[in-house]
Design a protein around this motif. Sequence first.
Motif, short mmCIF file in Angstrom:
data_model
loop_
_atom_site.label_atom_id
_atom_site.label_comp_id
_atom_site.label_asym_id
_atom_site.label_seq_id
_atom_site.Cartn_x
_atom_site.Cartn_y
_atom_site.Cartn_z
N SER A 68 -2.86 -0.78 -1.13
CA SER A 68 -1.93 0.32 -1.43
C SER A 68 -2.11 0.69 -2.90
CB SER A 68 -0.48 -0.07 -1.15
OG SER A 68 0.02 -0.99 -2.11
N VAL A 69 -1.92 1.97 -3.20
CA VAL A 69 -2.09 2.46 -4.56
C VAL A 69 -0.91 3.32 -4.96
CG1 VAL A 69 -4.61 2.35 -4.51
CG2 VAL A 69 -3.46 4.43 -3.75
N ARG A 70 -0.83 3.62 -6.23
CA ARG A 70 0.33 4.28 -6.81
C ARG A 70 0.29 5.80 -6.71
NH1 ARG A 70 1.33 2.67 -12.97
NH2 ARG A 70 -0.32 4.22 -13.25
N GLU A 71 -0.92 6.37 -6.69
CA GLU A 71 -1.05 7.83 -6.67
C GLU A 71 -1.63 8.30 -5.34
OE1 GLU A 71 -0.83 6.36 -10.70
OE2 GLU A 71 -2.50 6.06 -9.30
N ALA A 72 -1.09 9.40 -4.83
CA ALA A 72 -1.58 9.96 -3.57
C ALA A 72 -3.04 10.40 -3.70
CB ALA A 72 -0.71 11.15 -3.16
N SER A 73 -3.40 10.97 -4.85
CA SER A 73 -4.78 11.43 -5.05
C SER A 73 -5.76 10.26 -5.04
CB SER A 73 -4.90 12.20 -6.37
OG SER A 73 -4.48 11.39 -7.47
N LEU A 74 -5.35 9.13 -5.61
CA LEU A 74 -6.21 7.95 -5.62
C LEU A 74 -6.34 7.38 -4.21
CD1 LEU A 74 -7.84 5.82 -7.14
CD2 LEU A 74 -5.71 4.59 -7.60
N ASN A 104 11.06 5.74 -0.37
CA ASN A 104 10.63 4.34 -0.35
C ASN A 104 10.16 3.85 1.01
OD1 ASN A 104 11.27 4.19 -3.01
ND2 ASN A 104 13.09 2.91 -2.77
N LYS A 105 10.34 4.67 2.04
CA LYS A 105 10.13 4.19 3.41
C LYS A 105 8.72 3.65 3.65
CE LYS A 105 13.67 7.11 5.53
NZ LYS A 105 13.94 8.22 6.49
N GLU A 106 7.70 4.40 3.22
CA GLU A 106 6.33 3.97 3.47
C GLU A 106 5.99 2.70 2.68
OE1 GLU A 106 1.74 5.64 3.68
OE2 GLU A 106 3.42 7.03 3.45
N SER A 107 6.59 2.57 1.50
CA SER A 107 6.35 1.38 0.68
C SER A 107 6.92 0.14 1.35
CB SER A 107 6.98 1.58 -0.70
OG SER A 107 6.54 2.77 -1.29
N VAL A 108 8.14 0.27 1.87
CA VAL A 108 8.78 -0.84 2.58
C VAL A 108 7.97 -1.18 3.83
CG1 VAL A 108 10.85 -1.57 3.82
CG2 VAL A 108 11.06 -0.31 1.65
N GLN A 109 7.50 -0.15 4.53
CA GLN A 109 6.70 -0.37 5.74
C GLN A 109 5.40 -1.08 5.42
OE1 GLN A 109 7.56 0.39 9.10
NE2 GLN A 109 5.84 -1.04 9.27
N PHE A 110 4.77 -0.71 4.30
CA PHE A 110 3.53 -1.37 3.90
C PHE A 110 3.76 -2.87 3.69
CE2 PHE A 110 1.07 -3.11 0.33
CZ PHE A 110 -0.21 -3.03 0.86
N LEU A 111 4.80 -3.21 2.97
CA LEU A 111 5.10 -4.61 2.71
C LEU A 111 5.42 -5.35 4.01
CD1 LEU A 111 7.19 -4.17 -0.55
CD2 LEU A 111 4.94 -5.22 -0.37
N ASP A 112 6.15 -4.69 4.90
CA ASP A 112 6.45 -5.31 6.20
C ASP A 112 5.15 -5.61 6.97
OD1 ASP A 112 9.15 -5.29 5.81
OD2 ASP A 112 9.52 -3.45 6.95
N ASN A 113 4.20 -4.69 6.89
CA ASN A 113 2.92 -4.89 7.59
C ASN A 113 2.18 -6.11 7.05
OD1 ASN A 113 3.43 -2.59 9.08
ND2 ASN A 113 2.05 -1.27 7.91
#
Length: 360
Positions: free
Chosen positions: A171-177, A343-352
């Motif tokens: 996972s990364v911090r910027e959408a473009s990255l 924050n939803k996608e970030s929480v989902q990433f960590l859950d995965n």
Amino acid sequence: MRIGILTFHAAHNYGAVLQCYSLQEYLKSLGHEVSVIDYQNKRMLSVYKRFKMGRILKKHPIQMIKNIYTEIMLYQRRKKRYYAFQNFINNALNLVPIETIKELPFDIIFIGSDQVWNYELTYGFDSYYWGDFVRPSHTLLASYAASMQDKWPDSKDEIIKSKLKNFDFISVREASLAQKLQMLSPNKRVYHVVDPTLLISTSIWNRIATQPNITSPYVLFYQVDVNPLAREIAKKIAEQEGLKLLVISANIQNENDEVATSVSPADFVGLVKYSRMIVSASFHATVFSILLRKDFYSIKAHGKNARISSLLSSLGLESRAIEKVPDKIESVDYSIVNIESINKESVQFLDNVFKAYGAE
């Protein structure tokens, strides 16, 4: 689970230290045992030394004399800030030696947040930040909100592609990255997640914020890079509102306010919390202004601060980005701001990541 974090925790930069603290505290709030792995890229961190010969040595003798004078004048301020940061790092972060990776294995290691993959900043592809180290086979390796430079030559693509294979999750911090790296890692999804400072409860920031010893209401101006235009805008806003202007810079300068020169990361949060208004060209100053529900303005910088624009847009706060002094100073309408929504996608990433290890 036992979780380790590898990031720029030792950089004497408010955003760097507080993002590390945020990820640590968020993972702890989920019931995990969390440690910050005390790896330090010594060459990168040399900029934060109390005294550095490179700040003096110049070819022109007159400039060298001026630099010697400046270093003498600023030494005590640098010394105070150095210890202010070190005390916070040593007391607020659960540090463990780098050898812990082998001696007492982690279940998961998160690399990030911050520009840990910026090979210019780290003087090459840092093996630890890119996961090039021996770890037990059961240890999952994931990046959380990692970042790097906006552009790199095509000749680096194969190196980056190879190093991304070290990670079980990315996972990364910027959408473009995320878009760029997805092309280099087509078989593994690259997530776009929020900075960890946006994950934890505001109550935690209120708890660590120290109240400054300042009697007059003030506008806080914070800059990472020297920006004369931004400072002038902040000065005019303070004058317009009849408030004191308090200046903090990422690098200590003669113009920094004496009160704010040596503040720790907790003091920085306190200065934001107890200010009347914040003016900055800084992403993290913008984040803390929003989290602590303060009136603020973020100075637009052409070609920079895409993260600030993206954040403000996602929260419906585009009007807080300015290029000149507003005709009318208005308060922020926080009734429209919903941090959880971004924050939803970030929480989902960590859950995965947790589910992949076997923890529901």
